[in-house]
Design a protein around this motif. Structure first.
Motif, PDB file in Angstrom:
ATOM      1  N   ARG A 125       4.735  -2.257 -43.172  1.00 56.27           N
ATOM      2  CA  ARG A 125       3.636  -2.464 -42.220  1.00 56.27           C
ATOM      3  C   ARG A 125       4.150  -2.485 -40.784  1.00 56.27           C
ATOM      4  O   ARG A 125       3.552  -1.902 -39.877  1.00 56.27           O
ATOM      5  CB  ARG A 125       2.884  -3.765 -42.542  1.00 56.27           C
ATOM      6  CG  ARG A 125       2.206  -3.752 -43.907  1.00 56.27           C
ATOM      7  CD  ARG A 125       1.582  -5.089 -44.229  1.00 56.27           C
ATOM      8  NE  ARG A 125       0.372  -5.332 -43.459  1.00 56.27           N
ATOM      9  CZ  ARG A 125      -0.837  -4.954 -43.848  1.00 56.27           C
ATOM     10  NH1 ARG A 125      -1.015  -4.308 -44.989  1.00 56.27           N
ATOM     11  NH2 ARG A 125      -1.887  -5.231 -43.111  1.00 56.27           N
ATOM     12  N   GLU A 126       5.274  -3.166 -40.584  1.00 57.38           N
ATOM     13  CA  GLU A 126       5.873  -3.203 -39.250  1.00 57.38           C
ATOM     14  C   GLU A 126       6.348  -1.816 -38.830  1.00 57.38           C
ATOM     15  O   GLU A 126       6.259  -1.443 -37.649  1.00 57.38           O
ATOM     16  CB  GLU A 126       7.029  -4.203 -39.217  1.00 57.38           C
ATOM     17  CG  GLU A 126       6.618  -5.659 -39.301  1.00 57.38           C
ATOM     18  CD  GLU A 126       6.235  -6.117 -40.714  1.00 57.38           C
ATOM     19  OE1 GLU A 126       6.367  -5.296 -41.658  1.00 57.38           O
ATOM     20  OE2 GLU A 126       5.816  -7.271 -40.868  1.00 57.38           O
ATOM     21  N   ALA A 127       6.843  -1.033 -39.812  1.00 56.24           N
ATOM     22  CA  ALA A 127       7.265   0.337 -39.506  1.00 56.24           C
ATOM     23  C   ALA A 127       6.070   1.187 -39.076  1.00 56.24           C
ATOM     24  O   ALA A 127       6.170   2.003 -38.160  1.00 56.24           O
ATOM     25  CB  ALA A 127       7.946   0.967 -40.724  1.00 56.24           C
ATOM     26  N   PHE A 128       4.928   1.003 -39.741  1.00 52.03           N
ATOM     27  CA  PHE A 128       3.707   1.700 -39.342  1.00 52.03           C
ATOM     28  C   PHE A 128       3.338   1.326 -37.907  1.00 52.03           C
ATOM     29  O   PHE A 128       3.000   2.185 -37.088  1.00 52.03           O
ATOM     30  CB  PHE A 128       2.570   1.354 -40.299  1.00 52.03           C
ATOM     31  CG  PHE A 128       1.242   1.940 -39.905  1.00 52.03           C
ATOM     32  CD1 PHE A 128       0.938   3.261 -40.216  1.00 52.03           C
ATOM     33  CD2 PHE A 128       0.306   1.177 -39.225  1.00 52.03           C
ATOM     34  CE1 PHE A 128      -0.283   3.806 -39.845  1.00 52.03           C
ATOM     35  CE2 PHE A 128      -0.920   1.707 -38.857  1.00 52.03           C
ATOM     36  CZ  PHE A 128      -1.217   3.023 -39.167  1.00 52.03           C
ATOM     37  N   GLY A 129       3.380   0.033 -37.602  1.00 52.35           N
ATOM     38  CA  GLY A 129       3.083  -0.413 -36.245  1.00 52.35           C
ATOM     39  C   GLY A 129       4.017   0.197 -35.223  1.00 52.35           C
ATOM     40  O   GLY A 129       3.592   0.637 -34.146  1.00 52.35           O
ATOM     41  N   ALA A 130       5.310   0.253 -35.562  1.00 48.91           N
ATOM     42  CA  ALA A 130       6.284   0.853 -34.644  1.00 48.91           C
ATOM     43  C   ALA A 130       6.007   2.337 -34.459  1.00 48.91           C
ATOM     44  O   ALA A 130       6.165   2.885 -33.360  1.00 48.91           O
ATOM     45  CB  ALA A 130       7.700   0.635 -35.182  1.00 48.91           C
ATOM     46  N   GLY A 131       5.586   3.012 -35.551  1.00 48.48           N
ATOM     47  CA  GLY A 131       5.260   4.430 -35.441  1.00 48.48           C
ATOM     48  C   GLY A 131       4.088   4.675 -34.515  1.00 48.48           C
ATOM     49  O   GLY A 131       4.071   5.639 -33.751  1.00 48.48           O
ATOM     50  N   GLU A 132       3.085   3.779 -34.566  1.00 52.08           N
ATOM     51  CA  GLU A 132       1.936   3.941 -33.679  1.00 52.08           C
ATOM     52  C   GLU A 132       2.283   3.613 -32.233  1.00 52.08           C
ATOM     53  O   GLU A 132       1.730   4.193 -31.303  1.00 52.08           O
ATOM     54  CB  GLU A 132       0.769   3.082 -34.169  1.00 52.08           C
ATOM     55  CG  GLU A 132       0.179   3.574 -35.483  1.00 52.08           C
ATOM     56  CD  GLU A 132      -0.056   5.073 -35.469  1.00 52.08           C
ATOM     57  OE1 GLU A 132      -0.655   5.582 -34.508  1.00 52.08           O
ATOM     58  OE2 GLU A 132       0.380   5.757 -36.417  1.00 52.08           O
ATOM     59  N   ARG A 133       3.195   2.679 -32.032  1.00 54.17           N
ATOM     60  CA  ARG A 133       3.672   2.434 -30.664  1.00 54.17           C
ATOM     61  C   ARG A 133       4.377   3.677 -30.129  1.00 54.17           C
ATOM     62  O   ARG A 133       4.226   4.048 -28.962  1.00 54.17           O
ATOM     63  CB  ARG A 133       4.629   1.235 -30.636  1.00 54.17           C
ATOM     64  CG  ARG A 133       3.948  -0.083 -30.922  1.00 54.17           C
ATOM     65  CD  ARG A 133       4.924  -1.240 -30.931  1.00 54.17           C
ATOM     66  NE  ARG A 133       5.296  -1.648 -29.582  1.00 54.17           N
ATOM     67  CZ  ARG A 133       6.032  -2.719 -29.319  1.00 54.17           C
ATOM     68  NH1 ARG A 133       6.457  -3.478 -30.308  1.00 54.17           N
ATOM     69  NH2 ARG A 133       6.334  -3.046 -28.082  1.00 54.17           N
TER      70      ARG A 133
END
Length: 233
Positions: free
Chosen positions: A117-125
């Motif tokens: 989930r954090e990786a997804f967030g980082a990808g969107e950033r």
């Protein structure tokens, strides 16, 4: 000051030598010194470089928590710098290859340490919130107008809001991030969030070229159609 720059260049060169020799403990020490120098000189570019290189050294030494902490610090610096730029300067800065590499590394590190989930967030950033803009400016009203701003970084806490919006639209979303050495896909609908390994960047490029060659060959030789069927599975 000229002396400070000369000292920095010397330490950078020494860190490169130690990296090549595999002495990661010394690499970490040298980049810690470079980080302190950058902070003293208020040189944000050098501070970002030092944090990123520290993250690489910590990863090689097996300290993933310290590696991710250094990457987080680098990205915080990038985004605070970006916030002070305007228009074309902001786009050029954020799109620079070295800046994007830091984001790609961050995404991969989070995913491979069990934080999809954090990786997804980082990808969107890394995408500068383009997904959020598209999703919440699509047809229909949204209660998220206040957070739908490209100036604000994406946060993992916004994932439930995305899923709620997908439920409104009766839609499923597949996002992905591919780079050298890793590929990640995320599937989201109104209730589910799943992460998957997908081919990395070089593999996708190679398969795309093979597919293109098969398409071209199919115009000349119908016997090559088996190759197209292979790719379709």
């Amino acid at each position: 000051p000229a002396g400070g720059q000369a000292d920095r260049e010397f330490l950078v060169a020494e860190a490169d030598i130690q990296t090549a020799s595999g002495n990661q403990v010394e690499v970490r020490h040298l980049h810690s010194r470079l980080l302190n120098m950058a902070r003293t000189a208020k040189n944000r570019g050098a501070e970002i470089d030092a944090q990123y290189n520290l993250s690489l050294a910590e990863h090689e030494l097996g300290d993933e928590a310290a590696s991710i902490k250094a990457l987080n610090a680098a990205i915080d610096l990038i985004e605070s710098t970006r916030a002070g730029l305007d228009g074309d300067r902001k786009r050029r800065y954020f799109g620079a290859a070295d800046i994007q590499t830091i984001y790609y590394t961050h995404v991969g590190r989070l995913y491979h340490t069990g934080h999809p989930r954090e990786a997804f967030g980082a990808g969107e950033r890394r995408r500068s919130r383009r997904l959020m803009e598209l999703l919440f400016r699509s047809k229909g009203s949204s209660g998220l107008a206040l957070i739908d701003s490209p100036a604000a970084p994406f946060h993992v806490e916004e994932i439930p809001a995305i899923q709620s919006r997908l439920k409104q639209l009766n839609a499923v979303m597949f996002a992905y991030s591919v780079h050298f050495g890793y590929g990640i896909g995320w599937a989201l609908d109104g209730d589910n969030f799943k992460a998957y390994d997908v081919p990395d960047g070089p593999s996708l490029r190679r398969d795309t070229e093979l597919f293109r060659e098969a398409l071209l060959a199919s115009n000349r030789d119908s016997s090559s159609m088996w190759r197209l069927r292979f790719f379709a599975h």
